[in-house]
Design a protein around this motif. Structure first.
Motif, PDB file in Angstrom:
ATOM      1  N   ARG A   1       0.831  -1.195   0.000  1.00 43.47           N
ATOM      2  CA  ARG A   1       0.000   0.000   0.000  1.00 43.47           C
ATOM      3  C   ARG A   1       0.873   1.255   0.000  1.00 43.47           C
ATOM      4  NH1 ARG A   1      -3.925  -1.673   3.865  1.00 43.47           N
ATOM      5  NH2 ARG A   1      -2.536  -0.838   5.439  1.00 43.47           N
ATOM      6  N   HIS A   2       1.960   1.217   0.771  1.00 47.58           N
ATOM      7  CA  HIS A   2       2.884   2.352   0.812  1.00 47.58           C
ATOM      8  C   HIS A   2       3.522   2.579  -0.560  1.00 47.58           C
ATOM      9  CE1 HIS A   2       5.953   5.041   2.494  1.00 47.58           C
ATOM     10  NE2 HIS A   2       6.827   4.377   1.754  1.00 47.58           N
ATOM     11  N   ARG A   3       3.923   1.503  -1.218  1.00 46.12           N
ATOM     12  CA  ARG A   3       4.540   1.636  -2.541  1.00 46.12           C
ATOM     13  C   ARG A   3       3.562   2.198  -3.561  1.00 46.12           C
ATOM     14  NH1 ARG A   3       7.895  -3.953  -2.149  1.00 46.12           N
ATOM     15  NH2 ARG A   3       9.933  -3.052  -1.678  1.00 46.12           N
ATOM     16  N   LYS A   4       2.324   1.749  -3.518  1.00 46.18           N
ATOM     17  CA  LYS A   4       1.322   2.251  -4.466  1.00 46.18           C
ATOM     18  C   LYS A   4       1.045   3.732  -4.219  1.00 46.18           C
ATOM     19  CE  LYS A   4      -3.224   1.258  -6.406  1.00 46.18           C
ATOM     20  NZ  LYS A   4      -3.557   2.683  -6.530  1.00 46.18           N
ATOM     21  N   ARG A   5       0.989   4.119  -2.943  1.00 46.51           N
ATOM     22  CA  ARG A   5       0.751   5.522  -2.616  1.00 46.51           C
ATOM     23  C   ARG A   5       1.912   6.396  -3.091  1.00 46.51           C
ATOM     24  NH1 ARG A   5      -0.464   4.646   2.188  1.00 46.51           N
ATOM     25  NH2 ARG A   5       1.522   5.100   3.221  1.00 46.51           N
TER      26      ARG A   5
ATOM     27  N   LEU B   1       3.977   5.678  -5.585  1.00 49.36           N
ATOM     28  CA  LEU B   1       3.955   5.685  -7.048  1.00 49.36           C
ATOM     29  C   LEU B   1       2.915   6.659  -7.582  1.00 49.36           C
ATOM     30  CD1 LEU B   1       4.939   4.464  -9.726  1.00 49.36           C
ATOM     31  CD2 LEU B   1       3.213   2.662  -9.429  1.00 49.36           C
ATOM     32  N   ASP B   2       1.728   6.648  -6.992  1.00 53.78           N
ATOM     33  CA  ASP B   2       0.676   7.567  -7.432  1.00 53.78           C
ATOM     34  C   ASP B   2       1.076   9.019  -7.189  1.00 53.78           C
ATOM     35  OD1 ASP B   2      -0.805   5.386  -8.154  1.00 53.78           O
ATOM     36  OD2 ASP B   2      -2.024   5.357  -6.339  1.00 53.78           O
ATOM     37  N   LEU B   3       1.725   9.274  -6.052  1.00 52.89           N
ATOM     38  CA  LEU B   3       2.149  10.641  -5.743  1.00 52.89           C
ATOM     39  C   LEU B   3       3.244  11.107  -6.712  1.00 52.89           C
ATOM     40  CD1 LEU B   3       1.959  13.119  -3.946  1.00 52.89           C
ATOM     41  CD2 LEU B   3       3.569  12.031  -2.368  1.00 52.89           C
ATOM     42  N   ARG B   4       4.171  10.212  -7.045  1.00 52.76           N
ATOM     43  CA  ARG B   4       5.220  10.579  -8.001  1.00 52.76           C
ATOM     44  C   ARG B   4       4.628  10.897  -9.372  1.00 52.76           C
ATOM     45  NH1 ARG B   4       8.197   6.393  -5.490  1.00 52.76           N
ATOM     46  NH2 ARG B   4       7.637   4.943  -7.154  1.00 52.76           N
ATOM     47  N   LYS B   5       3.685  10.089  -9.816  1.00 57.67           N
ATOM     48  CA  LYS B   5       3.026  10.337 -11.103  1.00 57.67           C
ATOM     49  C   LYS B   5       2.322  11.693 -11.104  1.00 57.67           C
ATOM     50  CE  LYS B   5       2.173   5.547 -12.524  1.00 57.67           C
ATOM     51  NZ  LYS B   5       1.115   4.529 -12.803  1.00 57.67           N
ATOM     52  N   LYS B   6       1.644  11.983 -10.013  1.00 54.20           N
ATOM     53  CA  LYS B   6       0.902  13.237  -9.918  1.00 54.20           C
ATOM     54  C   LYS B   6       1.848  14.437  -9.950  1.00 54.20           C
ATOM     55  CE  LYS B   6      -2.396  15.613  -6.896  1.00 54.20           C
ATOM     56  NZ  LYS B   6      -3.165  15.532  -5.628  1.00 54.20           N
ATOM     57  N   LEU B   7       2.951  14.364  -9.195  1.00 51.12           N
ATOM     58  CA  LEU B   7       3.898  15.477  -9.154  1.00 51.12           C
ATOM     59  C   LEU B   7       4.646  15.625 -10.474  1.00 51.12           C
ATOM     60  CD1 LEU B   7       5.351  14.990  -5.548  1.00 51.12           C
ATOM     61  CD2 LEU B   7       3.749  16.747  -6.320  1.00 51.12           C
ATOM     62  N   GLN B   8       5.010  14.511 -11.100  1.00 48.88           N
ATOM     63  CA  GLN B   8       5.705  14.579 -12.387  1.00 48.88           C
ATOM     64  C   GLN B   8       4.812  15.162 -13.473  1.00 48.88           C
ATOM     65  OE1 GLN B   8       6.913  10.532 -12.853  1.00 48.88           O
ATOM     66  NE2 GLN B   8       8.663  10.710 -11.481  1.00 48.88           N
ATOM     67  N   ALA B   9       3.524  14.835 -13.409  1.00 52.20           N
ATOM     68  CA  ALA B   9       2.598  15.384 -14.395  1.00 52.20           C
ATOM     69  C   ALA B   9       2.379  16.882 -14.185  1.00 52.20           C
ATOM     70  CB  ALA B   9       1.259  14.643 -14.324  1.00 52.20           C
TER      71      ALA B   9
ATOM     72  N   LEU C   1       9.272  19.033  -4.181  1.00 52.67           N
ATOM     73  CA  LEU C   1       8.698  17.989  -3.342  1.00 52.67           C
ATOM     74  C   LEU C   1       9.175  16.606  -3.784  1.00 52.67           C
ATOM     75  CD1 LEU C   1       6.851  17.323  -1.018  1.00 52.67           C
ATOM     76  CD2 LEU C   1       4.912  17.331  -2.593  1.00 52.67           C
ATOM     77  N   LEU C   2       9.331  16.413  -5.099  1.00 53.63           N
ATOM     78  CA  LEU C   2       9.864  15.142  -5.584  1.00 53.63           C
ATOM     79  C   LEU C   2      11.274  14.905  -5.061  1.00 53.63           C
ATOM     80  CD1 LEU C   2       8.674  14.997  -9.310  1.00 53.63           C
ATOM     81  CD2 LEU C   2       8.224  13.280  -7.549  1.00 53.63           C
ATOM     82  N   LYS C   3      12.074  15.942  -5.074  1.00 57.29           N
ATOM     83  CA  LYS C   3      13.442  15.819  -4.572  1.00 57.29           C
ATOM     84  C   LYS C   3      13.452  15.542  -3.078  1.00 57.29           C
ATOM     85  CE  LYS C   3      17.901  18.197  -4.644  1.00 57.29           C
ATOM     86  NZ  LYS C   3      18.619  19.430  -5.048  1.00 57.29           N
ATOM     87  N   LYS C   4      12.516  16.166  -2.347  1.00 59.83           N
ATOM     88  CA  LYS C   4      12.445  15.963  -0.908  1.00 59.83           C
ATOM     89  C   LYS C   4      12.045  14.531  -0.564  1.00 59.83           C
ATOM     90  CE  LYS C   4      10.048  17.733   3.197  1.00 59.83           C
ATOM     91  NZ  LYS C   4       9.027  18.693   3.686  1.00 59.83           N
ATOM     92  N   ARG C   5      11.170  13.944  -1.382  1.00 58.42           N
ATOM     93  CA  ARG C   5      10.681  12.595  -1.117  1.00 58.42           C
ATOM     94  C   ARG C   5      11.557  11.524  -1.741  1.00 58.42           C
ATOM     95  NH1 ARG C   5       5.648  12.774   0.987  1.00 58.42           N
ATOM     96  NH2 ARG C   5       5.371  10.560   0.526  1.00 58.42           N
ATOM     97  N   ASN C   6      12.695  11.903  -2.289  1.00 65.12           N
ATOM     98  CA  ASN C   6      13.583  10.949  -2.938  1.00 65.12           C
ATOM     99  C   ASN C   6      14.052   9.869  -1.957  1.00 65.12           C
ATOM    100  OD1 ASN C   6      15.204   9.835  -4.920  1.00 65.12           O
ATOM    101  ND2 ASN C   6      16.936  11.154  -4.443  1.00 65.12           N
ATOM    102  N   ARG C   7      13.971   8.616  -2.390  1.00 62.74           N
ATOM    103  CA  ARG C   7      14.418   7.445  -1.637  1.00 62.74           C
ATOM    104  C   ARG C   7      13.596   7.172  -0.383  1.00 62.74           C
ATOM    105  NH1 ARG C   7      19.498   9.131  -3.595  1.00 62.74           N
ATOM    106  NH2 ARG C   7      19.736  10.602  -1.890  1.00 62.74           N
ATOM    107  N   ARG C   8      12.449   7.820  -0.218  1.00 61.07           N
ATOM    108  CA  ARG C   8      11.633   7.555   0.972  1.00 61.07           C
ATOM    109  C   ARG C   8      11.065   6.138   0.934  1.00 61.07           C
ATOM    110  NH1 ARG C   8       7.490  11.948   3.299  1.00 61.07           N
ATOM    111  NH2 ARG C   8       9.528  12.940   3.533  1.00 61.07           N
ATOM    112  N   GLU C   9      10.590   5.716  -0.223  1.00 60.07           N
ATOM    113  CA  GLU C   9      10.072   4.356  -0.355  1.00 60.07           C
ATOM    114  C   GLU C   9      11.180   3.334  -0.127  1.00 60.07           C
ATOM    115  OE1 GLU C   9       8.472   1.479  -3.956  1.00 60.07           O
ATOM    116  OE2 GLU C   9       8.078   3.632  -4.063  1.00 60.07           O
ATOM    117  N   GLN C  10      12.361   3.605  -0.637  1.00 59.19           N
ATOM    118  CA  GLN C  10      13.494   2.691  -0.472  1.00 59.19           C
ATOM    119  C   GLN C  10      13.872   2.529   0.996  1.00 59.19           C
ATOM    120  OE1 GLN C  10      16.925   3.971  -2.676  1.00 59.19           O
ATOM    121  NE2 GLN C  10      18.270   2.454  -1.755  1.00 59.19           N
ATOM    122  N   ARG C  11      13.895   3.630   1.732  1.00 57.32           N
ATOM    123  CA  ARG C  11      14.241   3.562   3.153  1.00 57.32           C
ATOM    124  C   ARG C  11      13.172   2.816   3.948  1.00 57.32           C
ATOM    125  NH1 ARG C  11      15.513   9.051   2.219  1.00 57.32           N
ATOM    126  NH2 ARG C  11      13.633   9.696   3.334  1.00 57.32           N
TER     127      ARG C  11
END
Length: 404
Positions: free
Chosen positions: A207-211, A213-221, A230-240
């Motif tokens: 669920r965390h990964r899907k959330r 992914l959806d947030l990255r798509k929204k910000l990139q669009a 915000l994308l730069k700030k959230r970098n590697r958050r899912e990985q950690r």
């Protein structure tokens, strides 16, 4: 934790040594990637004129040579594709490049630790920096103080500086006679299921990964400056987050094995992404599955605790009944249900697979152990070897004497 004066010096040092490493890499590529000693003859003097110290220049050359060694190893292992593939051709057709903030090794001549003051003294291109503060957790500090050995790497990530120190921790005495093995079934729906009944559900992580992914798509669009920030700030958050989950799971499994005197039996899932064919919607989930990282965490924790670890072939473990041994594809009713067509046993599919893995682990361990049969005494072997050739020799002499 450098101050406002120390931080620019550290940043400039990393930038300059990595620029020098890129130049050394180009020289190595043009000269056919020579050995380290030969590469040093072509580059060391120039590195000194660039302002690098003797030890820093040596580490830059060694870093470049290690990068090409790793590249060749990946090519031999097939990690960059088959000969002629686009990815492999791209890797072989140009020199290895280094990011401006890439890690730079420091040995004890370039970096010293003052544990009581919680500071380090480090070489930079602007001179020696003393009293640079560092911070870590109490457990990490204890390990650092007692077991640090060898080189340290300085890296800069997201504006922060990190020192990666090598700690040589003595291994615990391995358990040569485990009471049994804990089978660990790895999966996506359930990250890990053990034969002791422990199950780490993957619902929260997925669920965390899907959330994310959806947030990255929204910000990139969106593409605005604030969205990119915000994308730069959230970098590697899912990985950690995924790494933390794997640490918790691996610690639970190894702690249980250590407490009960058991070993751990893991699935050998190498190459599974190349073997499995999935629909397009399932590919992202499969490729984000961090089973290899979890296996690495279990392996080093088991080694540190003295817990035996074996890798077993996972073939048919999801189709074989752990009660009677009957194998049939129809035994697997669905993802979560196992119902044996022969004996009628019904259980969770992952539990059944973990019991099969535990049994396979015991078989692999028994087959791989050294023989426990005591060897014959060396003296008896020597006397026997001396006595054996003597009898034929005496018989031959008596026969010759009788015939003459």
């Amino acid at each position: 934790m450098p101050d406002a004066v120390q931080a620019p010096a550290l940043s400039a040092t990393l930038r300059e040594v990595n620029e020098a490493a890129c130049w050394v890499s180009r020289v190595a590529f043009e000269r056919g990637i020579p050995r380290e000693y030969e590469l040093r003859k072509h580059t060391y003097a120039e590195l000194k004129t660039r302002g690098l110290g003797a030890q820093a220049a040596q580490h830059v050359i060694k870093k470049v040579r290690d990068a090409y060694t790793a590249l060749k190893a990946n090519i031999r292992a097939g990690n960059l594709g088959k000969p002629g593939s686009r990815r492999r051709v791209r890797a072989e057709s140009k020199p290895v490049m280094f990011r401006p903030e890439a890690a730079q090794p420091f040995d004890d001549r370039c970096l010293s630790w003052q544990y009581d003051a919680r500071t380090v003294s480090i070489w930079t291109t602007a001179g020696r920096l003393r009293g640079v503060r560092f911070a870590c957790s109490p457990g990490t500090f204890k390990t650092l103080r007692e077991h640090r050995k060898g080189e340290c790497d300085l890296i800069q990530r997201d504006g922060k500086f990190y020192l990666i120190a090598v700690c040589d921790i003595p291994e615990a005495l391995p358990n040569e006679n485990p009471a049994g093995f804990i089978g660990v079934d790895l999966g996506v729906v359930n990250i890990a299921t053990t034969s002791t009944g422990y199950r780490a559900a993957g619902r929260g992580l997925n669920r965390h990964r899907k959330r994310q992914l959806d947030l990255r798509k929204k910000l990139q669009a969106k593409g605005t400056k604030s969205a990119k920030r915000l994308l730069k700030k959230r970098n590697r958050r899912e990985q950690r987050h995924a790494a933390n989950v794997n640490h918790v799971i691996s610690k639970t499994i190894v702690s249980t094995a250590e407490r009960t005197g058991h070993g751990v039996a893991l699935e050998d899932l190498g190459g599974i992404r190349d073997r499995v064919r999935l629909r397009k919607g399932q590919r992202a989930q499969l490729h984000s599955w961090s089973f290899h990282q979890l296996g690495q965490f279990i392996a080093y924790k088991a080694k540190r605790a003295g817990v035996p670890l074996v890798y077993v072939d996972p073939a048919y473990t999801s189709q074989q009944c752990s009660e009677c041994g009957h194998i049939d594809r129809k035994n697997r009713v669905d993802q979560a249900t196992f119902a044996c067509r022969a004996c009628g046993a019904v259980m969770h599919a992952d539990d059944n697979a973990s019991h099969n893995l535990a049994r396979k682990g015991e078989t692999v361990w028994t087959a791989g152990r050294e023989s426990r049969v005591p060897a014959a005494p060396q003296v008896a072997q020597t006397e026997e070897a001396t006595r054996q050739p003597a009898a034929p020799y005496l018989q031959a002499r008596s026969f010759t004497a009788g015939s003459s």
